[in-house]
Motif scaffolding. Structure first.
Motif, PDB file in Angstrom:
ATOM      1  N   ARG A 157      -4.715  -0.589  -2.393  1.00  0.00           N
ATOM      2  CA  ARG A 157      -3.390  -0.221  -2.886  1.00  0.00           C
ATOM      3  C   ARG A 157      -2.919   1.157  -2.432  1.00  0.00           C
ATOM      4  O   ARG A 157      -1.728   1.403  -2.325  1.00  0.00           O
ATOM      5  N   ARG A 181       0.854  -1.183   0.000  1.00  0.00           N
ATOM      6  CA  ARG A 181       0.000   0.000   0.000  1.00  0.00           C
ATOM      7  C   ARG A 181       0.894   1.239   0.000  1.00  0.00           C
ATOM      8  O   ARG A 181       1.831   1.340   0.783  1.00  0.00           O
ATOM      9  N   ALA A 204      -2.839   3.989   0.392  1.00  0.00           N
ATOM     10  CA  ALA A 204      -3.060   4.329   1.795  1.00  0.00           C
ATOM     11  C   ALA A 204      -2.854   5.820   2.049  1.00  0.00           C
ATOM     12  O   ALA A 204      -2.977   6.250   3.204  1.00  0.00           O
TER      13      ALA A 204
END
Length: 492
Positions: free
Chosen positions: A230, A71, A232
């Protein structure tokens, strides 16, 4: 820039192996990546920033490829960099209609650097606000109207810059049979993959899928959850939410929406691909491995999907389970346009034996796909011809425009018609479609002739002179694209 906190739990299931005929050529269609170093596998998005920006996006791409569950926590600085916004501005269409703010590309560019600096400052400080999209309608080939959203100019710039960054991540995730609105991929890549799959795999049944009102049915809540697998960086997620929540302005009334992405924005195609990647692509990849008893091929271009099956039982079970899967995400298969048809090398003989006539056809990306035979050896092949509704709609548009240009000079009319006919031939110029190309060119010539007759003071225009004008201005009909197996063999 990146960490591994909050990893998603999804996985990509590798595709089935193909038979030797067209094995590499069909890898993308089957969902597997191409051989390392293949040009189609590389990130083809444009660079956005100064000399070090390509390496920054390349590092993102490499990290995303290496760890499918990573992420990304720091992405916004790639978006609000003035160089990135400047490159995004240059990529926009110069003559596009203005949004609700009335701002045009040329007027914005008169004070470009100051405008982009101010936009960058607002993005960095969280003061950026997305404007509602202006709703317009364009006619479809079936006579209905398709709603489009005209996005404000600054929103287009920010969306374009954001999409470039997100492409570096999601191009590592998207599967090979997904072709719509992706860097380095085109409609003809999808058409080639479908043709290759129909000829090199054991396909006897084709499921032609149509998602009812897909772009208007995307649930914002699910879309944000998918993105957070994916991304953050909460600032980028909020940026996307601002576009989704901006609403639509129609007849002076603003409407906020909890579902749907307006077609016409730079971010809409990517967001749609992300939604279908999680709802359809990963699911069908796993279904093919675990549930299918025969060969299955998949080709998707945005929300246009064709799935081929070796066994009818697989096709019917897939159809029922896909409908149930879609219902979980508020999507619906169109009951009239979604259909299962017998298609392949044995379809004609089987249907003749049952007294059912010729095999049915299906349309995909402007082409009608027909079961046919090669003249040289009588073997099965797929004949692709221009969809008649598309062909007729284009002629009707040319007829209307010629009336508006009736009093223009012949060179001006000729230049415009050259662009129209040339663009049509370049797209539809595939093998075994020459008759439709010649007929389209002939009909355009007829329309031009009638237009010139109406504006002439004399009773008629000599056909010999008209033919010279047609030969001079209208490009000859010819095949632009090689046979798909040949082209995909070169690519792989």
């Amino acid at each position: 820039m990146m960490n591994e906190r909050g990893k998603s739990h999804r996985s990509i299931v590798p595709g089935k192996s193909l038979n030797k005929a067209g094995q590499l050529a069909a890898e993308e269609m089957e969902g597997r990546g191409l051989t390392k170093g293949n040009p189609q596998q590389q990130n083809a998005s444009r660079t956005l920033s100064r000399n070090d920006a390509p390496s920054a996006l390349e590092r993102i791409r490499q990290a995303a490829s290496k760890d499918k569950e990573m992420r990304f926590t720091a992405l916004l600085h790639h978006v609000h960099a003035p160089e990135a916004l400047h490159a995004a501005y240059l990529c926009l269409k110069r003559e596009a209609s203005p949004g609700v703010d009335g701002e045009t590309w040329r007027h914005y560019g008169e004070n470009l650097e100051a405008n982009l600096q101010a936009l960058s400052h607002r993005l960095k400080n969280g003061a950026y606000r997305a404007k509602p999209v202006r709703r317009v309608y364009i006619p479809k080939t079936d006579g209905r109207l398709r709603p489009l959203g005209v996005t404000a100019l600054e929103d287009k710039i920010v969306q374009r810059a954001t999409v470039e960054v997100m492409n570096a991540i999601y191009e590592a995730d998207f599967l090979g049979f997904s072709y719509g609105f992706r860097p380095g991929r085109s409609q003809h890549n999808a058409l080639d993959a479908l043709y290759t799959g129909l000829l090199t795999k054991h396909v006897n049944w084709v499921l032609d899928l149509d998602i009812r009102g897909f772009f208007d049915a995307i649930l914002h809540e699910w879309l944000v959850k998918f993105i957070e697998h994916r991304i953050a960086d909460r600032r980028v997620v909020r940026l996307i939410q601002k576009w989704l929540n901006a609403g639509v302005l129609e007849d002076g009334k603003r409407t906020r929406m909890e579902e749907g992405t307006p077609q016409g924005g730079s971010a809409s195609p990517l967001l749609a691909n992300i939604y279908l990647h999680y709802v359809f692509d990963l699911w069908v990849q796993a279904w093919r491995q675990k549930r299918a008893h025969g060969d299955v091929i998949v080709v998707r271009y945005a929300d246009d999907i064709v799935v081929g099956f070796q066994r009818e039982a697989d096709a019917k079970r897939f159809w029922a389970e896909l409908a149930e899967r879609f219902r979980k995400f508020r999507l619906e298969l169109h009951p009239e346009k979604t259909r299962l048809l017998e298609f392949g090398p044995f379809a004609a003989a089987n249907r003749k034996q049952r007294g059912e006539g010729k095999p049915e056809t299906f349309d995909f990306l402007g082409f009608t796909h027909i079961c046919g035979k090669k003249r040289s050896n009588g073997y099965f092949t797929v004949v692709r011809q221009t969809v008649r509704k598309r062909w007729q709609a284009k002629l009707n548009a040319v007829k209307i425009e010629l009336k508006l240009r009736m009093h223009a000079s012949i060179p001006d009319m000729g230049k415009w018609l050259r662009a129209v006919v040339g663009g049509h031939i370049r797209y539809y110029g595939v093998p075994m479609n020459a008759a439709a190309l010649n007929l389209f060119r002939y009909r355009v010539g007829q329309l031009w002739y009638r237009t010139l007759l109406r504006r002439s003071q004399r009773s008629h225009l000599r056909r010999e002179r008209m033919q010279r004008l047609i030969d001079h201005w209208l490009p000859p009909a010819r095949v632009y694209h090689p046979f798909p197996l040949r082209r995909m063999g070169v690519i792989t």
